[in-house]
Structure formats: C-alpha cells, structure tokens
Design a protein around this motif. Structure first.
Motif, short mmCIF file in Angstrom:
data_model
loop_
_atom_site.label_atom_id
_atom_site.label_comp_id
_atom_site.label_asym_id
_atom_site.label_seq_id
_atom_site.Cartn_x
_atom_site.Cartn_y
_atom_site.Cartn_z
N SER C 71 -11.53 13.51 -0.83
CA SER C 71 -11.99 14.61 -1.67
C SER C 71 -10.94 15.17 -2.63
O SER C 71 -11.15 16.20 -3.25
CB SER C 71 -12.55 15.77 -0.83
N GLN C 72 -9.79 14.52 -2.74
CA GLN C 72 -8.80 14.97 -3.72
C GLN C 72 -8.85 14.02 -4.91
O GLN C 72 -8.87 12.81 -4.72
CB GLN C 72 -7.39 14.90 -3.14
N ASN C 73 -8.83 14.56 -6.10
CA ASN C 73 -8.91 13.70 -7.28
C ASN C 73 -7.53 13.13 -7.60
O ASN C 73 -6.60 13.85 -7.98
CB ASN C 73 -9.43 14.50 -8.47
N LEU C 74 -7.40 11.84 -7.45
CA LEU C 74 -6.10 11.19 -7.69
C LEU C 74 -5.68 11.30 -9.15
O LEU C 74 -4.49 11.31 -9.46
CB LEU C 74 -6.18 9.70 -7.31
N LEU C 75 -6.66 11.38 -10.03
CA LEU C 75 -6.33 11.40 -11.46
C LEU C 75 -5.73 12.73 -11.88
O LEU C 75 -5.12 12.84 -12.94
CB LEU C 75 -7.58 11.10 -12.30
N LYS C 76 -5.94 13.76 -11.06
CA LYS C 76 -5.41 15.08 -11.42
C LYS C 76 -4.05 15.33 -10.79
O LYS C 76 -3.47 16.39 -10.96
CB LYS C 76 -6.40 16.17 -10.96
N MET C 77 -3.57 14.36 -10.02
CA MET C 77 -2.32 14.59 -9.30
C MET C 77 -1.11 14.29 -10.15
O MET C 77 -1.17 13.47 -11.06
CB MET C 77 -2.27 13.67 -8.07
N SER C 78 0.00 14.92 -9.80
CA SER C 78 1.25 14.62 -10.50
C SER C 78 1.79 13.30 -9.94
O SER C 78 1.38 12.85 -8.87
CB SER C 78 2.26 15.73 -10.27
N GLN C 79 2.74 12.72 -10.67
CA GLN C 79 3.36 11.48 -10.20
C GLN C 79 3.94 11.65 -8.80
O GLN C 79 3.85 10.76 -7.97
CB GLN C 79 4.47 11.04 -11.18
N LYS C 80 4.51 12.83 -8.56
CA LYS C 80 5.18 13.06 -7.29
C LYS C 80 4.17 13.08 -6.14
O LYS C 80 4.39 12.50 -5.08
CB LYS C 80 5.93 14.40 -7.35
N GLU C 81 3.06 13.75 -6.38
CA GLU C 81 2.02 13.79 -5.34
C GLU C 81 1.44 12.40 -5.09
O GLU C 81 1.17 12.02 -3.97
CB GLU C 81 0.91 14.75 -5.77
N LEU C 82 1.27 11.65 -6.20
CA LEU C 82 0.74 10.30 -6.09
C LEU C 82 1.66 9.42 -5.25
O LEU C 82 1.22 8.65 -4.41
CB LEU C 82 0.61 9.67 -7.48
N GLN C 83 2.95 9.59 -5.50
CA GLN C 83 3.95 8.80 -4.80
C GLN C 83 3.80 8.96 -3.29
O GLN C 83 4.01 8.02 -2.54
CB GLN C 83 5.35 9.25 -5.23
N LYS C 84 3.45 10.19 -2.90
CA LYS C 84 3.31 10.45 -1.47
C LYS C 84 2.14 9.69 -0.87
O LYS C 84 2.15 9.29 0.28
CB LYS C 84 3.10 11.95 -1.25
N ILE C 85 1.09 9.53 -1.68
CA ILE C 85 -0.10 8.85 -1.17
C ILE C 85 0.04 7.34 -1.27
O ILE C 85 -0.29 6.60 -0.37
CB ILE C 85 -1.34 9.35 -1.96
N ARG C 86 0.62 6.92 -2.40
CA ARG C 86 0.75 5.50 -2.65
C ARG C 86 1.77 4.89 -1.69
O ARG C 86 2.86 5.41 -1.52
CB ARG C 86 1.22 5.31 -4.10
N GLY C 87 1.42 3.82 -1.07
CA GLY C 87 2.33 3.18 -0.12
C GLY C 87 2.25 3.80 1.25
O GLY C 87 2.77 3.27 2.21
N ASN C 88 1.59 4.95 1.32
CA ASN C 88 1.49 5.66 2.59
C ASN C 88 0.04 5.68 3.05
O ASN C 88 -0.34 4.97 3.98
CB ASN C 88 2.05 7.06 2.39
N LYS C 89 -0.77 6.47 2.32
CA LYS C 89 -2.19 6.55 2.68
C LYS C 89 -2.97 5.38 2.07
O LYS C 89 -3.93 4.90 2.65
CB LYS C 89 -2.77 7.88 2.17
#
Lengths: 310, 322, 328
Positions: C71-89
C-alpha cells in the motif's frame, strides 16, 4: 554482449525503433553527430582555415605570384629585429625576414609533413597490424615483438636515429616521423582485428569461400575504419609536434625554408631581446596541434555507436 | 536409407589451453572426441546437447572453420581431410552454414543484396550480368522483397536477418547446410516462420541438413534422425521417433524429462540431474556422464563406453547396454 | 495484496519519437503467488520489471500510474527510501548471471554486503548467513565455495549465487527476469525447482518475466500475456493453457513444436512481425498479424474485459462484435 540492468528486450525495443528508418550513409551520420560537438567543429574550422592558407600560399608559389606581404625567405640585415608594427605584423627575425609571411608559409610545411608522415605510418602500420591480427601465431609474435622494440625507444630519439641514418632534409624528416609511429597503428589495428575476427560474419565470409586478403579488406577493415580515422587525426598532431622538435634540433627542414620548429630553434638565443620571434611560431604550433586534437576527440565521440544513441 | 552424403569417422578436435615452458601441452580441451556418424542425402540430422558439448565445434569443422585434430571426413565419397587448403576450398560451396546469432553473422557495412551476391561472385558461379537477377530470386525464396535489396542489416529484425543468412548459404547451391542453432536467438512467433522456411527450402532444393540445437522440441520437429552429444562425445543416435519414444542413454532421458511441457495439468515425472556439466578440459577416463548419472555402476568410472547398435539404427554409448 | 500496479505507463523518448514501452497496465500479486509475465522482445515485460524496481535508465521514464507495495506508492518515494526496499523487501535476479556479479569480488563479499546494508548484524553473523543461504540454494560445500570468484563458477552456479543473494534478506517479492534463458535445459530444471522450493520456504511472491511458455506452464500460478506494451490476456495458469482466448496467445502456443507431437505437420505461424513501436497500427496492436481480425480491430483499441475470471483484450469476445462475427 553487454547486459546488466538493461535487459534483452529493451535493446530490441530500441533496435526495433531503429530499423524502419531510411538508410543513412555512414559519412552523413558521422557528420550529423560531429556537428553537435562544438569543440570538433572549432577544430575542423581551424584546420580548414590552415589548409586554405597552405593551398593559397602553395598555389601562388607555383604560379610565381607573391600573395604574402613579403617574400618569406628574403633577408635584409638592415631590417632585423623589428618589433611587431603595422608594416610587419609579427615583426622581423634576426635576418630581417617578415615573421608574418614566414608563419603563413610554414603552414604548408607543417600540414604537409603531418599528413604525409601519417600516410606512411598508417599504410605500413595497418598492413602489419592486419597481418599480425588475422594470422596470429608466429607471424603475430614476430611482428609485434619488433613493434614492441620500436615502442621501447622514445619516439623522438628514434626519429633522430633515423635522421642520422637518412641525412637531413624535409623528405627524410617525413619518412623518419612516419616510421616512428608505425607501431601505434599496428597495435590498434591488431587489437581491433582480434575482436572483429571473432564475429560470425567473418566466419561466414570464410565459409562462402573468401580468400584471406579479401576477408581482411572487405569484411574486417571497413568495420574498424572509424578507429583508424580517429587515431590518424590525432596522429597528425603528433607528427606536427615531432617535425617541430626535429626542426628545433636543426635536423628537419633546412634553411631557408620557414618551418615553425626550426624558427623556434634558431630564435631561442634571442628570447630576452626579441621574444616575439619565439612566441609566434610557438602559438602557430599550439593552434594546429590543438585543432587536430579537438577534431580527433570529436570524431571519436561521433564514431562511438554508444554515444550516438543518445 | 539413401546414399551417404557425409560420413565422419573418429573425428576429434582438441584445443590446447596451456603449454609448459617448452611448448608441450599440459591441459587439453577435448571439444570433440572421436565422433563418428553419417548423414544420408536428403536427410535432416539433428544434433542436440547442452552448451559446451562440442556440437558447434563439430559443425565448424565440417565447414572448414576449424581443422580437425584427428579423424576423417568423407563428403560424397571424397575424403576431405587429406586435401590441402586450396583443394579444400573448392568444396566450400557444397557445405554451407547458417549461424546462430543473426545480429553478428551479417557484415554491418554491406547491403543485404551484396551479402547474398558475394558468394556467387567470388566463386564465379554466374556471369556478372546474371548475378542481380539471382540475388532477387534468392531474396524471394526466403520471403524478402526486391525493394529490400539495398538495405543494411541493422534495418532488419532478427527473423529477417536470419532469412538473409539463409539466402547467403543458398546462394552457392550447397548440398549440405550446417544449421547452427538457427532459431534459438529468435522470438517464439518468429521461430516457427524460420523453421517452416527451412523445411520448405529443404524440399525445394533437395538439401541435406545438419541441424544443431539445444532445444529438443525444435530438433524433433525438423530432423529425421537425432544424435545426442555430451562433453564432446556422441552418446546416442536414433531415428527421431525411436529416440523420443524410447530414449536409452540416461542423459537423453534426463534431457527429455527436463523440457517444460506446455500443459500445467500434465505434471510429469522429472529427472533432475545433480551438479553441472564438468569441464571438458582433461576429462575423466571413464564415461563422461558418470559424475551426474543416476544409473552409474562400477564399469562407468573405469572405461569409456563405445557407441554400439543395440537395436536397428539405434546406437547408444552406455555400459548398461553392453 | 502485496504489490499492486495501477495504470502504469513507461515511455522511451528517442530522437525519432516516443515509444510507449508499457502502456497503461494494471495487475497485482498476492503474498506467496508466482505471477508470470510472458511476451516477446519489445512487449514491455522487462520494462515493467525495471519500472517496479526503479532501475529504468535513460531515455526510459515512468509517465503515469502507481506502483503500490504494501500500500505504499514506490513512485512517490525518495531514492533513499527506495534503497531500503530494494534488495531487501523486493529483490531481483537477472537473465545474465555472468554480468550481474562483480568479477573482482569474492562471492561471499557480494552476498555479505547485501545482508549488511539491510540488516543490523555483525560481520560474523553475516558470513554465517551467507553460507547458510548458499547451502539453501544447493551449492555443494558452501563454506569453501563462498570464497570463490564468479569466474570460477559455471553459469548454473552463478544463477544460484544470484538467487542466494536475492533471497538473503528474505524478500517479500522476488522479480526474476528471464532467470533461466541463458541456461541449459537440465540446469533450467534445477533453477525452476529451486524457485519453487524457495517460494514454499520463505512464502514470498515471485514475478517471473519470461518468453518461454514452457517455463510459465511449469512454474506460474497466474499468467499475464503482454504484446506491444499492453496486457492482452490474464488468467490463472490452468485456464490459460486449457483455453487460451486471445488470438496471439493461441498463435504462440500453436507455433511451438511440441515434444509429444509425432506428426510431421508444418508449424502454425503467426504471420508478419511485431510492429515498429514508433508506428503502431491504429486499433489493436495485433490486428495486422491476426487471423481473425475484424473490421473494428483496425480502428478501435479493445478493452481488457473479464469473462469468468479470465481477462482478455479482444473484440472477438465483445458483444458488440457479434453481428460482424456472424456475417463472417
């Protein structure tokens, strides 16, 4: 093939977008890309200007007409060391010759030496590199070890050695400078042939019964010509510099011809009394070398297919 | 069976990977190791195997891109392996090749028309005045149009390029064409077009194919007989129906069972082989497959099994059938 | 709903025009589900996965839509927030295991780096976890092989290492972009089996991008068929293969030589080729290759409509076409 984040289908997508376009000749496409590179355009413009000067000076010399303000080789000791003024824009040298006329006259020598020397090294170097790269094995080892030996000696030293063997003079300077840079072309051509050779289309050419020489000239060289063009452009600037260096040492073009390096060399005793006699030939050398380097870098970008997509 | 067009006897190709200080080889890659088979005129012989099994090397030996280390090749009764380079070249036009990668197999600086015309010109097959007509004819044969003659390869899609490659091979009127994975680089919907084209051309020109592929379904569709290669050795040869219905060699069985079936209802018993294909450099003395085999027993480690005819036309190299 | 993609549009701005690589697609993945996107080159399947991962490179750009992950919009996230999800979640495995691993690093260092950026654990524990992961993906003697460099491993091994790296942080979603295309059939079988096993073990969802209908039929729960940036059909795997609806899907299935087919018939061919993305035909993008093309197909774009849980974008299944169909 380079992959990584860009996966196969994206490349195909971009290729698919490309394939129905009208065929563009390679030259035209190159020119389109080159046009966008400002530095290269400046370089090309300067080279064009210099070539025009050289042609005009040379042509008028052939026709026996004087187009330069003064005869570049006419010395009048009473007029020596005149500082730049309205009559003599760049002043006069120790023998009273007009520097402006001599600089313009020197353009044709520098350009000629640059182009001729590169022509020599290019033709021999490409041939040796092609043979070494295509044949491989012992032929390759023999050719490339000789090239390595030549590369191990500083090029100007090697050129001086050649001059010592050949004697002084413009033609000999051209040959010496040409011989010295053969290894560079041989290496580049060999390296790219080694990679192009592995392509299936070269193998296909062999399967349909091509002879080796035809494979090299028809299937391999056209695909590495861009690399050679870039290298040759940059090579001209090196050749110009080498001629100047030989001239400076008094080994190149012999008096009374106006050659920038020779002018520098002969004027070095007057650096404090008449600095302009060094400054103008120095600037001339810098400009021509810079122009060829700018063009060469621009060409390299223009011919690199990766930069072309953008 | 028809008359034999090509016969290969104990053919080997070894590459020297490393030499010691005196130039004596210390590690040898046996890409193709004592392979024997024959192809009848008008037949399509399929050659399957995984990457590194030597199938492409074998194909390249047959078209004279590599010279064999050992063994004999007979073509239409003539022994090719005793000819010198110049005599050998005169057979080039009888044996042609279609390459795997349609993006790499066409010279990007030549128009497709010139690519197709080249083999005709250099082999002096036709007077220059008739070459152009022939090029157009060949373009039509492979389903391309006359107006595409002056285009460059980059203007074509993968499938169209492969058609150009086929036209180039046809240009010299070959008797045998080595097809080296001709469809594996193409999209699924294009694969069928090219396979059908190859089928049609075979009938039209009376061609013989050596069809190299890793996709067993593709090989099955086009071939009459199939050979299975593993690490430089032929392990099984049989007519296709026999091979697919009754695979004898454990490797063939595993290979067949590994193919995904397009029917999620039909879950089949799958043999999952352990491990990877071992390196072909200095391979073991025994059976090459024994490190992954699920039916391995004592003799497998000791010596390499010979290819033997266990039922009519069904050859297999496995100790289980000795 | 773990991942929800809503009206995603991705474009490539080229010199000669704009390519709509992904054109208004919507789909979702549940926890623990394997969803396959199948399509040919240029269908936009890989661009979809890169859009989700935020790995689009120039000139690619997302121009519309939402990508909701938990339910979180990935397109609205900052690079830093994305980094946390990418490779992790969310993590990803690529087609080319050769180039996706850094050749100058040891295997263990690459996996450990990934673990330590996303988890707060000591170096020692990270190494232990690395070896455990390598063991899970079936690498023999993992404690020793962890110290290998990528070039010392075969293609199948490297794909296992990639998978181990992708799974090391127990992602909720794994995007597998053509994970078996570069591999041999016997190795492909191993990797598919591994994916299946990992799904069971970690209860993660998998987005499987492939061109191979065989792989889809073996591995997926639900399938999306893409053509020219559009979803043309969506169904669960059994009903798709039992009763494909879209003429493109039907054609694809018929054009593959079947291993259990003993007839020597000619293969069915889809005529022509994928249209140039810069010059899309008006109407249905498949219309010029379709055997059952109707008049309206060349004019209007059909909508994706649902028939008993099976979605298809084709006028053949539209009530308004019945008149034209009956006259045919």
């Amino acid at each position: 093939m380079e992959k990584g984040y860009s996966s196969n289908s994206d490349e195909n997508l971009i290729q698919a977008a490309d394939y129905v376009e009208k065929p563009e000749s390679q030259l035209k496409e190159m020119w389109e890309t080159l046009k966008q590179n400002k530095a290269a355009v400046v370089g090309l413009f300067i080279i064009g200007l210099l070539a025009l000067i050289a042609l005009v000076v040379w042509g008028s010399e052939l026709l026996g007409k004087q187009i330069l303000p003064y005869d570049p080789n006419y010395s009048d000791m009473t007029q020596s060391f005149i500082w730049p003024n309205a009559e003599h824009w760049f002043g006069t040298d120790q023998l009273g010759r007009d520097m402006f006329s001599r600089i313009l006259d020197g353009t044709k020598i520098s350009l000629f030496v640059g182009v001729a020397a590169v022509a020599i090294s290019l033709s021999i170097g490409v041939m040796l590199g092609a043979i070494a790269g295509y044949r491989g094995g012992r032929t390759d080892a023999l050719i490339m070890r000789i090239m390595d030996m030549m590369l191990a000696i500083p090029s100007i030293l090697l050129a001086i050695a050649f001059m010592a063997a050949l004697g002084k003079g413009l033609d000999k300077a051209v040959i010496a400078i040409g011989l010295v840079s053969i290894p560079e072309y041989a290496r580049i051509v060999r390296g790219s042939i080694l990679s192009v050779k592995e392509n299936d289309y070269v193998q296909a050419a062999k399967v349909i019964g091509n002879r080796d020489s035809r494979i090299i000239f028809k299937h391999i060289l056209p695909n590495i010509i861009s690399l050679i063009v870039v290298r040759a452009t940059l090579g001209i600037s090196t050749a110009v510099l080498d001629t100047a260096a030989l001239g400076f040492l008094g080994l190149g073009v012999q008096p009374p011809y106006a050659e920038w390096g020779d002018m520098l060399g002969r004027a070095r005793g007057f650096i404090f009394t008449a600095p302009y006699t060094l400054i103008f030939p120095g600037i001339a050398i810098t400009i021509i070398v810079l122009a060829f380097n700018l063009l060469g870098d621009g060409l390299r970008d223009a011919l690199d297919p990766k930069s072309r997509i953008k | 069976m028809n008359e034999v067009l090509m016969k290969v006897q104990d053919l080997s190709k070894h590459f020297t990977m490393e030499t010691d200080w005196f130039g004596k080889p210390v590690s040898i890659l046996k890409a193709v190791d004592e392979v024997s088979f024959s192809i009848a005129k008008g037949e399509a012989f399929g050659l399957v195997g995984e990457s590194g099994c030597g199938k492409t090397t074998l194909g390249k030996i047959l078209v004279n891109l590599y010279s064999p280390t050992n063994g004999k090749i007979f073509f239409a009764g003539k022994e090719l392996t005793v000819l010198n380079e110049k005599q050998r070249r005169s057979y080039c036009k009888d044996i042609q090749m279609i390459f795997q990668d349609p993006y790499a197999s066409l010279n990007p600086r030549m128009t497709v028309g010139d690519i197709i015309a080249e083999p005709i010109i250099i082999n002096h097959l036709l007077p220059m005045s008739e070459v152009e007509e022939r090029v157009i004819y060949l373009l039509n044969c492979v389903g391309l149009a006359r107006h595409q003659r002056n285009r460059y390869p980059h203007e074509f899609s993968g499938g169209q390029r492969q058609r150009v490659g086929i036209a180039r091979a046809l240009a010299v009127e070959p008797k045998l064409i080595v097809c080296d994975e001709p469809v594996s680089a193409l999209d699924v919907s294009i694969q069928a077009q090219v396979l059908n084209l190859l089928d049609d051309l075979k009938a039209e020109f009376g061609l013989t194919y050596l069809f190299i592929a890793h996709g067993l379904n593709v090989v099955k569709h086009i071939s009459d007989r199939v050979g299975v290669m593993y690490l430089g050795k032929l392990v099984e040869i049989a007519p296709k129906k026999e091979l697919y219905a009754n695979p004898l060699h454990p490797y063939t069985q595993a290979l067949l069972s590994a193919i995904p079936i397009i029917n999620p209802e039909k879950k089949k018993e799958r043999i999952i082989l352990k491990g990877d294909v071992p390196s072909p450099i200095n391979p073991p003395a025994g059976c090459r497959f024994c490190s992954r085999c699920f039916k391995e027993f004592e003799p497998c480690q000791l010596n390499s099994p010979e290819l033997k005819e266990v039922s009519p036309n069904h050859w297999v190299a496995c100790h289980l059938f000795e | 709903m773990l991942l929800e993609v809503k009206n995603l549009r991705t474009e490539f701005k080229l010199k000669r025009g704009t390519v709509r690589a992904v054109d208004d697609i919507s789909f979702s993945i549940d926890k623990g589900e394997i969803l396959a996107i199948v399509g040919e080159s240029g269908s936009g399947k890989s661009v979809t996965s890169l859009s989700i991962m935020g790995l689009l490179q120039n000139p690619g750009r997302i121009v519309g839509g939402e990508i909701l992950f938990n339910s979180q919009n990935l397109l609205k996230m900052s690079q830093k927030e994305l980094q946390k999800i990418r490779g992790n979640k969310i993590s990803m495995i690529f087609q080319e295991p050769m180039t996706s691993l850094n050749p100058v690093w040891r295997i263990k260092d690459q996996i450990m780096e990934n673990i330590m950026t996303h988890m707060k654990i000591s170096k020692k524990d990270a190494l232990a976890r690395t070896i455990e992961m390598l063991d899970t993906v079936g690498i023999p003697s993992p404690a020793e092989r962890a110290y290998d460099y990528p070039h010392q491993m075969s293609g199948g091994m490297r794909q296992r290492v990639m998978t181990a790296m992708a799974l090391s942080c127990e992602p909720e979603l794994l995007i597998a972009d053509e994970p078996t295309t570069a591999l041999d059939v016997t190795i492909q079988a191993q990797i598919l089996e591994l994916l299946y096993r990992m799904r069971e073990k970690f209860h993660m969802a998998v987005l499987l991008i492939t061109h191979d209908l065989g792989v889809v039929s073996e591995a997926a729960d639900r399938v999306i068929v893409m053509y020219c940036g559009k979803i043309v059909e969506e169904a669960d795997v059994k009903s798709l293969f039992a009763q494909p609806l879209h003429p493109y899907t039907v054609g694809l299935m018929r054009s593959i030589p079947q291993i259990d087919d003993d007839s020597d018939q000619r293969l069915y061919m889809i005529k022509g080729m994928v249209p140039n993305p810069l010059h899309m035909p008006p109407g249905c993008p498949f219309s010029d290759r379709c055997d059952s093309c109707l008049e309206r197909c060349t004019k209007d774009m059909p909508e994706l409509q649902e028939i008993d849980g099976h979605k298809v974008r084709c006028f053949l299944y539209d009530k308004a076409s019945e008149g034209e169909l009956s006259t045919k």
